[in-house]
Design a protein around this motif. Structure first.
Motif, short mmCIF file in Angstrom:
data_model
loop_
_atom_site.label_atom_id
_atom_site.label_comp_id
_atom_site.label_asym_id
_atom_site.label_seq_id
_atom_site.Cartn_x
_atom_site.Cartn_y
_atom_site.Cartn_z
N SER A 128 0.85 -1.19 0.00
CA SER A 128 0.00 0.00 0.00
C SER A 128 0.89 1.24 0.00
O SER A 128 1.94 1.25 0.65
CB SER A 128 -0.85 -0.02 1.27
OG SER A 128 -1.47 1.22 1.47
N TYR A 134 -4.82 4.88 6.33
CA TYR A 134 -5.18 4.77 4.92
C TYR A 134 -6.69 4.64 4.71
O TYR A 134 -7.17 4.82 3.60
CB TYR A 134 -4.48 3.56 4.28
CG TYR A 134 -4.82 2.24 4.94
CD1 TYR A 134 -5.94 1.51 4.57
CD2 TYR A 134 -4.03 1.72 5.96
CE1 TYR A 134 -6.27 0.32 5.19
CE2 TYR A 134 -4.34 0.53 6.58
CZ TYR A 134 -5.46 -0.17 6.20
OH TYR A 134 -5.79 -1.33 6.82
N ASN A 293 -9.20 1.86 0.78
CA ASN A 293 -7.86 2.45 0.77
C ASN A 293 -7.72 3.27 -0.50
O ASN A 293 -7.27 2.79 -1.55
CB ASN A 293 -6.82 1.32 0.83
CG ASN A 293 -5.39 1.82 0.92
OD1 ASN A 293 -5.10 2.97 0.61
ND2 ASN A 293 -4.50 0.95 1.35
N ALA A 296 -4.59 3.47 -2.62
CA ALA A 296 -4.15 2.24 -3.32
C ALA A 296 -5.09 1.86 -4.47
O ALA A 296 -4.83 0.88 -5.17
CB ALA A 296 -4.05 1.09 -2.31
N LEU A 299 -3.59 1.69 -7.90
CA LEU A 299 -2.69 0.53 -8.01
C LEU A 299 -3.51 -0.71 -8.39
O LEU A 299 -3.18 -1.46 -9.31
CB LEU A 299 -2.08 0.32 -6.62
CG LEU A 299 -0.71 -0.26 -6.45
CD1 LEU A 299 0.29 0.58 -7.20
CD2 LEU A 299 -0.34 -0.23 -4.94
N VAL A 440 -2.59 -7.23 -3.99
CA VAL A 440 -2.37 -5.79 -3.74
C VAL A 440 -2.77 -5.55 -2.29
O VAL A 440 -3.87 -5.93 -1.88
CB VAL A 440 -3.23 -4.91 -4.67
CG1 VAL A 440 -2.96 -3.43 -4.42
CG2 VAL A 440 -3.00 -5.26 -6.14
N MET A 442 -4.39 -3.74 0.10
CA MET A 442 -5.34 -2.65 0.35
C MET A 442 -5.60 -2.48 1.85
O MET A 442 -6.31 -1.57 2.25
CB MET A 442 -6.68 -2.95 -0.34
CG MET A 442 -6.61 -3.20 -1.83
SD MET A 442 -6.14 -1.73 -2.75
CE MET A 442 -7.65 -0.78 -2.74
#
Ligand SMILES: C[S@@+](CC[C@H](N)C(=O)[O-])C[C@H]1O[C@@H](n2cnc3c(N)ncnc32)[C@H](O)[C@@H]1O
Length: 465
Positions: A128, A134, A293, A296, A299, A440, A442
């Motif tokens: 992250s 976040y 998040n 993120a 992403l 990922v 998050m």
């Protein structure tokens, strides 16, 4: 010697344990004569003294009484309520190790549940952008003990509220709003709702914030719509927190632990907040899901966009589309004939408004994916790219059957639960082969992880790939 599967310990026993690793739900695992004992909040390599709190056929659970020798990965948790609050499981593990363990746990799920070899398909977890502060959304449990208000999250596996003045993973505005609410609750004559008896009125409190816009929503979830003190409460919140942009009341008369009821009343402001993802702006209702998040999201969606090969201008269907965020992120970069399906009608209203607001073409359908997707696939044919982003329980079998039958060239499966993802990937084989799985992060400080799995339609038997 204990019978196989029978716990070699009893509730109340104290034992020294060496922590071997972590398991999917986020707890650590130790073994006593090979028998698994799960220990929340411990870290691989720790030597601890723990007290057994439950035994089941096949496993037991114990709580740390003392860390006798910290493992090399252990760090000082930042939060004073870490180890009682159910929000974060991994604050005692340094962030780089959290990220590495997430990859390991996804690998384990793919192998054990999906029967897949992670080598060659699983990529290392993308961290992250920020491991703290976040979150853009929080749902606080509220209650009273000895006449004093408690506001916080629940203990793990319980409905005991852990009173918390602040939260290290929440964004600043959510924490400021928490402070305001804690200050105001004793001044108003609300009664907390009692799950057991159905008495009381205030069930919970939530805030949502727009990371890219600074907008802030405060929501009260109440048993009924009667709120004589509403105007005074709104005034007090606005005076204490002038940055609040909307205050809503969600009416939730039903028993059970669903977070929200069906009706939301805007007490102040538009009843929605706006958030930005890159150049796009999204409107988000109280009831609508949005990734928590915000920093993120690009992403995560960037991985989806890469896998969609947008340069080919694919036709895209986004199942479980929420506010249309993935659908519109892809439409903005060249996807065409974009269709989204979502069960929450307010989220679909948001999605339609979001398409208009961003000048993008997309159709959004309200209904259950299991009911609508099979019909849409028959009526409109398979899209080039089918995005699935279901809730934690994964896709219903009829959804997977319809997906396999329609045979879109690519399926991009976004999941917040590696175990149900792995189960569903297995069910989609052999029609689809898994090209890659990209985790990922998050959800730093917790055991949760998001994954983007990219699936390609397998060539028919007897043809070269
Ligand atoms: C994990 S969220 C993903 C939302 C969106 N793709 C995003 O990234 O914000 C899952 C969404 O599926 C919706 N949902 C849950 N069950 C559903 C069902 N059976 N049919 C359609 N949508 C459903 C939820 O309301 C939620 O918006």
């Amino acid at each position: 010697m204990a019978k196989k599967g029978t716990a070699p310990v009893r509730v109340g026993d104290r034992r020294e344990l060496e922590i071997e690793g972590l398991v999917g739900g986020g707890e650590a695992i130790a073994r006593l004569d090979g028998f698994p004992i799960f220990v929340p909040y411990a870290v691989p390599g720790d030597r601890i003294r723990a007290r057994v709190i439950s035994t089941k056929p096949g496993y037991a659970r114990a709580l740390i009484e003392e860390v006798l020798a910290p493992g090399p990965l252990r760090v000082q948790p930042e939060c004073p309520v870490f180890s009682t609050c159910g929000g974060c499981q991994w604050q005692a593990l340094g962030y780089a190790d959290q990220v590495e363990w997430k990859t390991r746990l996804v690998a384990e799920a793919l192998q054990r549940t999906g029967g897949l070899d992670p080598a060659g398909i699983l990529k290392p977890t993308l961290p992250s952008p920020s491991p703290w502060h976040y979150r853009n959304k929080v749902h606080w449990a509220v209650g009273k003990a000895g006449g004093k208000w408690l506001v916080g999250l629940y203990e793990p596996r319980s409905h005991q509220i852990v009173d918390a003045p602040t939260c290290r993973i929440q964004g600043e505005a959510n924490n400021q709003m928490l402070a305001v609410v804690r200050e105001l609750l004793p001044r108003f004559d609300f009664e907390p709702y009692d799950e057991a008896t159905g008495a009381g009125w205030l069930r919970s409190i939530f805030t949502k914030t727009g990371h890219g816009t600074g907008e802030v929503m405060l929501g009260l979830v109440t048993k009924n719509e009667f709120f004589d003190a509403g105007p005074a409460f709104v005034e007090a919140v606005r005076a204490a927190f002038p940055g609040v942009t909307t205050i809503v009341q969600n009416v939730h008369p039903e028993p059970g632990n669903k977070l929200l009821g069906r009706e939301t009343i805007a007490l102040f402001g538009p009843g929605v907040i706006r958030e930005k993802i890159g150049p796009l702006e999204f409107s988000i209702s109280a009831e609508a899901f949005f990734q928590v998040n915000a920093a993120a999201i690009e992403l995560l969606y960037g991985e989806v966009a890469k896998a969609a090969h947008l340069e080919t201008k694919p036709r895209v269907l986004d199942a479980y589309c929420g506010t249309g965020s993935i659908a519109l992120f892809l439409a903005a970069q060249g996807a065409r004939d974009v269709v989204g399906i979502e069960i929450v009608d307010k989220a679909v209203e948001d999605a339609r408004a979001n398409a208009t607001r961003n000048g993008l073409e997309a159709r959004f359908l309200v209904g259950a994916v299991e009911a609508l997707l099979p019909k849409v696939l028959v009526a409109e044919g398979a899209p080039d790219v089918l995005v699935l982003d279901p809730p934690r329980k994964g896709c219903e079998p009829e959804v997977l059957a319809a997906v396999a039958k329609a045979g879109a060239a690519r399926v991009i499966y976004v999941s917040c639960n590696p175990v149900t993802l792995a189960r569903d990937l297995k069910l989609l084989a052999p029609t689809y082969v898994v090209e890659s799985v990209q985790p990922v992060d998050m959800f730093p400080q917790t055991a949760h992880v998001e994954c983007v799995a990219v699936l390609k339609k397998a060539a028919p038997a007897g043809t070269a790939q």
